[in-house]
Write a protein that holds these residues in place. Structure first.
Motif, PDB file in Angstrom:
ATOM      1  N   LEU A 104       0.801  -1.184   0.000  1.00  0.00           N
ATOM      2  CA  LEU A 104       0.000   0.000   0.000  1.00  0.00           C
ATOM      3  C   LEU A 104       0.843   1.248   0.000  1.00  0.00           C
ATOM      4  O   LEU A 104       1.909   1.289   0.551  1.00  0.00           O
ATOM      5  CB  LEU A 104      -0.904   0.063   1.220  1.00  0.00           C
ATOM      6  CG  LEU A 104      -0.563  -0.747   2.414  1.00  0.00           C
ATOM      7  CD1 LEU A 104      -0.499   0.101   3.635  1.00  0.00           C
ATOM      8  CD2 LEU A 104      -1.653  -1.757   2.541  1.00  0.00           C
ATOM      9  N   SER A 105       0.344   2.227  -0.665  1.00  0.00           N
ATOM     10  CA  SER A 105       0.911   3.551  -0.524  1.00  0.00           C
ATOM     11  C   SER A 105      -0.302   4.370  -0.190  1.00  0.00           C
ATOM     12  O   SER A 105      -1.112   4.642  -1.041  1.00  0.00           O
ATOM     13  CB  SER A 105       1.580   4.012  -1.807  1.00  0.00           C
ATOM     14  OG  SER A 105       0.701   4.013  -2.879  1.00  0.00           O
ATOM     15  N   LEU A 106      -0.494   4.643   1.066  1.00  0.00           N
ATOM     16  CA  LEU A 106      -1.756   5.205   1.440  1.00  0.00           C
ATOM     17  C   LEU A 106      -1.682   6.323   2.426  1.00  0.00           C
ATOM     18  O   LEU A 106      -0.708   6.507   3.110  1.00  0.00           O
ATOM     19  CB  LEU A 106      -2.662   4.143   2.043  1.00  0.00           C
ATOM     20  CG  LEU A 106      -2.095   3.315   3.150  1.00  0.00           C
ATOM     21  CD1 LEU A 106      -2.880   3.475   4.412  1.00  0.00           C
ATOM     22  CD2 LEU A 106      -2.165   1.879   2.718  1.00  0.00           C
ATOM     23  N   VAL A 107      -2.751   7.023   2.421  1.00  0.00           N
ATOM     24  CA  VAL A 107      -3.045   7.956   3.484  1.00  0.00           C
ATOM     25  C   VAL A 107      -4.252   7.344   4.133  1.00  0.00           C
ATOM     26  O   VAL A 107      -5.216   7.007   3.465  1.00  0.00           O
ATOM     27  CB  VAL A 107      -3.390   9.339   2.923  1.00  0.00           C
ATOM     28  CG1 VAL A 107      -3.826  10.256   4.041  1.00  0.00           C
ATOM     29  CG2 VAL A 107      -2.194   9.901   2.172  1.00  0.00           C
ATOM     30  N   THR A 108      -4.206   7.153   5.399  1.00  0.00           N
ATOM     31  CA  THR A 108      -5.294   6.496   6.096  1.00  0.00           C
ATOM     32  C   THR A 108      -6.155   7.533   6.785  1.00  0.00           C
ATOM     33  O   THR A 108      -5.644   8.445   7.396  1.00  0.00           O
ATOM     34  CB  THR A 108      -4.729   5.548   7.144  1.00  0.00           C
ATOM     35  OG1 THR A 108      -3.871   4.646   6.493  1.00  0.00           O
ATOM     36  CG2 THR A 108      -5.824   4.815   7.840  1.00  0.00           C
ATOM     37  N   PHE A 109      -7.441   7.347   6.698  1.00  0.00           N
ATOM     38  CA  PHE A 109      -8.369   8.228   7.393  1.00  0.00           C
ATOM     39  C   PHE A 109      -9.389   7.362   8.098  1.00  0.00           C
ATOM     40  O   PHE A 109      -9.808   6.354   7.563  1.00  0.00           O
ATOM     41  CB  PHE A 109      -9.153   9.106   6.421  1.00  0.00           C
ATOM     42  CG  PHE A 109      -8.313   9.903   5.498  1.00  0.00           C
ATOM     43  CD1 PHE A 109      -7.808  11.124   5.894  1.00  0.00           C
ATOM     44  CD2 PHE A 109      -8.022   9.431   4.236  1.00  0.00           C
ATOM     45  CE1 PHE A 109      -7.029  11.862   5.040  1.00  0.00           C
ATOM     46  CE2 PHE A 109      -7.248  10.163   3.376  1.00  0.00           C
ATOM     47  CZ  PHE A 109      -6.755  11.385   3.774  1.00  0.00           C
ATOM     48  N   VAL A 110      -9.789   7.781   9.261  1.00  0.00           N
ATOM     49  CA  VAL A 110     -10.931   7.162   9.923  1.00  0.00           C
ATOM     50  C   VAL A 110     -11.933   8.273  10.094  1.00  0.00           C
ATOM     51  O   VAL A 110     -11.617   9.320  10.640  1.00  0.00           O
ATOM     52  CB  VAL A 110     -10.561   6.595  11.298  1.00  0.00           C
ATOM     53  CG1 VAL A 110     -11.795   6.066  11.984  1.00  0.00           C
ATOM     54  CG2 VAL A 110      -9.536   5.505  11.128  1.00  0.00           C
ATOM     55  N   LYS A 111     -13.129   8.038   9.598  1.00  0.00           N
ATOM     56  CA  LYS A 111     -14.149   9.079   9.670  1.00  0.00           C
ATOM     57  C   LYS A 111     -15.339   8.597  10.482  1.00  0.00           C
ATOM     58  O   LYS A 111     -15.820   7.499  10.289  1.00  0.00           O
ATOM     59  CB  LYS A 111     -14.633   9.456   8.267  1.00  0.00           C
ATOM     60  CG  LYS A 111     -13.586  10.147   7.441  1.00  0.00           C
ATOM     61  CD  LYS A 111     -14.151  10.591   6.113  1.00  0.00           C
ATOM     62  CE  LYS A 111     -13.087  11.303   5.325  1.00  0.00           C
ATOM     63  NZ  LYS A 111     -13.600  11.771   4.031  1.00  0.00           N
ATOM     64  N   VAL A 112     -15.777   9.452  11.380  1.00  0.00           N
ATOM     65  CA  VAL A 112     -16.994   9.205  12.139  1.00  0.00           C
ATOM     66  C   VAL A 112     -17.862  10.429  11.914  1.00  0.00           C
ATOM     67  O   VAL A 112     -17.442  11.545  12.194  1.00  0.00           O
ATOM     68  CB  VAL A 112     -16.697   9.051  13.636  1.00  0.00           C
ATOM     69  CG1 VAL A 112     -17.977   8.868  14.417  1.00  0.00           C
ATOM     70  CG2 VAL A 112     -15.730   7.916  13.865  1.00  0.00           C
ATOM     71  N   ASP A 113     -19.049  10.182  11.416  1.00  0.00           N
ATOM     72  CA  ASP A 113     -19.966  11.295  11.143  1.00  0.00           C
ATOM     73  C   ASP A 113     -19.252  12.412  10.390  1.00  0.00           C
ATOM     74  O   ASP A 113     -19.320  13.570  10.756  1.00  0.00           O
ATOM     75  CB  ASP A 113     -20.575  11.824  12.445  1.00  0.00           C
ATOM     76  CG  ASP A 113     -21.345  10.756  13.183  1.00  0.00           C
ATOM     77  OD1 ASP A 113     -21.985   9.927  12.512  1.00  0.00           O
ATOM     78  OD2 ASP A 113     -21.280  10.743  14.413  1.00  0.00           O
ATOM     79  N   ALA A 114     -18.503  12.031   9.361  1.00  0.00           N
ATOM     80  CA  ALA A 114     -17.784  12.939   8.465  1.00  0.00           C
ATOM     81  C   ALA A 114     -16.581  13.619   9.107  1.00  0.00           C
ATOM     82  O   ALA A 114     -15.923  14.427   8.480  1.00  0.00           O
ATOM     83  CB  ALA A 114     -18.726  13.967   7.866  1.00  0.00           C
ATOM     84  N   THR A 149     -10.752   4.852  19.106  1.00  0.00           N
ATOM     85  CA  THR A 149     -12.126   4.545  19.495  1.00  0.00           C
ATOM     86  C   THR A 149     -13.082   5.485  18.780  1.00  0.00           C
ATOM     87  O   THR A 149     -13.051   6.690  19.006  1.00  0.00           O
ATOM     88  CB  THR A 149     -12.308   4.694  21.016  1.00  0.00           C
ATOM     89  OG1 THR A 149     -11.365   3.833  21.665  1.00  0.00           O
ATOM     90  CG2 THR A 149     -13.720   4.311  21.434  1.00  0.00           C
ATOM     91  N   PRO A 150     -13.919   4.929  17.904  1.00  0.00           N
ATOM     92  CA  PRO A 150     -14.876   5.789  17.209  1.00  0.00           C
ATOM     93  C   PRO A 150     -15.949   6.293  18.158  1.00  0.00           C
ATOM     94  O   PRO A 150     -16.242   5.667  19.177  1.00  0.00           O
ATOM     95  CB  PRO A 150     -15.474   4.877  16.143  1.00  0.00           C
ATOM     96  CG  PRO A 150     -15.169   3.491  16.560  1.00  0.00           C
ATOM     97  CD  PRO A 150     -13.995   3.546  17.488  1.00  0.00           C
ATOM     98  N   GLU A 175     -21.117   3.542  13.634  1.00  0.00           N
ATOM     99  CA  GLU A 175     -21.078   3.713  12.184  1.00  0.00           C
ATOM    100  C   GLU A 175     -19.854   4.537  11.817  1.00  0.00           C
ATOM    101  O   GLU A 175     -19.691   5.652  12.291  1.00  0.00           O
ATOM    102  CB  GLU A 175     -22.344   4.402  11.700  1.00  0.00           C
ATOM    103  CG  GLU A 175     -23.588   3.574  11.936  1.00  0.00           C
ATOM    104  CD  GLU A 175     -24.839   4.251  11.433  1.00  0.00           C
ATOM    105  OE1 GLU A 175     -24.726   5.190  10.621  1.00  0.00           O
ATOM    106  OE2 GLU A 175     -25.914   3.845  11.863  1.00  0.00           O
ATOM    107  N   TYR A 176     -18.995   3.951  10.974  1.00  0.00           N
ATOM    108  CA  TYR A 176     -17.795   4.662  10.551  1.00  0.00           C
ATOM    109  C   TYR A 176     -17.306   4.118   9.225  1.00  0.00           C
ATOM    110  O   TYR A 176     -17.755   3.089   8.758  1.00  0.00           O
ATOM    111  CB  TYR A 176     -16.696   4.594  11.613  1.00  0.00           C
ATOM    112  CG  TYR A 176     -16.229   3.201  11.962  1.00  0.00           C
ATOM    113  CD1 TYR A 176     -15.176   2.611  11.273  1.00  0.00           C
ATOM    114  CD2 TYR A 176     -16.814   2.490  12.996  1.00  0.00           C
ATOM    115  CE1 TYR A 176     -14.724   1.344  11.598  1.00  0.00           C
ATOM    116  CE2 TYR A 176     -16.372   1.226  13.328  1.00  0.00           C
ATOM    117  CZ  TYR A 176     -15.329   0.658  12.631  1.00  0.00           C
ATOM    118  OH  TYR A 176     -14.891  -0.593  12.955  1.00  0.00           O
ATOM    119  N   ASP A 177     -16.400   4.830   8.595  1.00  0.00           N
ATOM    120  CA  ASP A 177     -15.824   4.447   7.307  1.00  0.00           C
ATOM    121  C   ASP A 177     -14.328   4.211   7.462  1.00  0.00           C
ATOM    122  O   ASP A 177     -13.662   4.908   8.220  1.00  0.00           O
ATOM    123  CB  ASP A 177     -15.990   5.548   6.263  1.00  0.00           C
ATOM    124  CG  ASP A 177     -17.432   5.903   5.993  1.00  0.00           C
ATOM    125  OD1 ASP A 177     -17.656   7.017   5.490  1.00  0.00           O
ATOM    126  OD2 ASP A 177     -18.327   5.096   6.271  1.00  0.00           O
TER     127      ASP A 177
END
Length: 163
Positions: free
Chosen positions: A19-29, A88-89, A93-95
């Protein structure tokens, strides 16, 4: 070779091939974790600190290792190890999102990862079978769905797991 370029993380976990990534965790945008995977080439992913200040944790069931490469992360053992962030979200619901490319097996985002058992939801690309959405419970894999379009190949594809 497969690459993740961008990733969204919320109690994030990834199965790593390359992977060559930027990681994001989104909760409610709202993004709660992010990683551009910049650092010293050859650094083990578990020794890398994300852009948002979190540490990657190698899952206890992982048999392989992932290391930083120029522009991303790669599974150097080809065993698809699983890594996650202790984030911890604020909601169930999360992406989890990433950008991936590669012509072989390309692993994608995973979510709802149990830190002690091989239990999670995950997405990955199989050259002969397309994208697969998996439910893994104690190592037992159930394919929940398949999508045969948008081969990662040399193009960069955004892959999102909405939980």
């Amino acid at each position: 070779m497969s690459y993740f370029q961008e990733k969204v993380v919320r109690l994030l976990s990834i199965c790593v091939l390359s992977l060559s990534l930027v990681t994001f965790v989104k909760v409610d945008a709202a993004t709660i974790a992010t990683d551009s995977f910049t650092g010293i080439v050859g650094t083990a992913l578990q020794d890398h600190v994300t852009d948002s200040g979190h540490n990657w944790v190698r899952h206890v069931t992982a048999t392989g290792n992932a290391t930083l490469v120029s522009g991303g992360v790669r599974d150097t053992s080809y065993t698809i190890p699983v890594y996650y962030l202790n984030v911890t979200p604020t909601s169930a619901e999360y992406d989890v999102e990433l950008k991936a490319s590669g012509s072989n097996y390309v692993t994608g985002p995973a979510g709802r990862v149990d830190a002690s058992t091989k239990t999670m939801y995950a997405v990955y690309w199989v050259p002969t079978d397309g994208w697969r959405l998996l439910k893994i419970v104690n190592g037992s894999i159930t394919t929940l769905g398949r999508y045969f379009g948008d081969s990662p190949g040399t193009s960069i594809r955004t892959v999102r797991l909405e939980i």
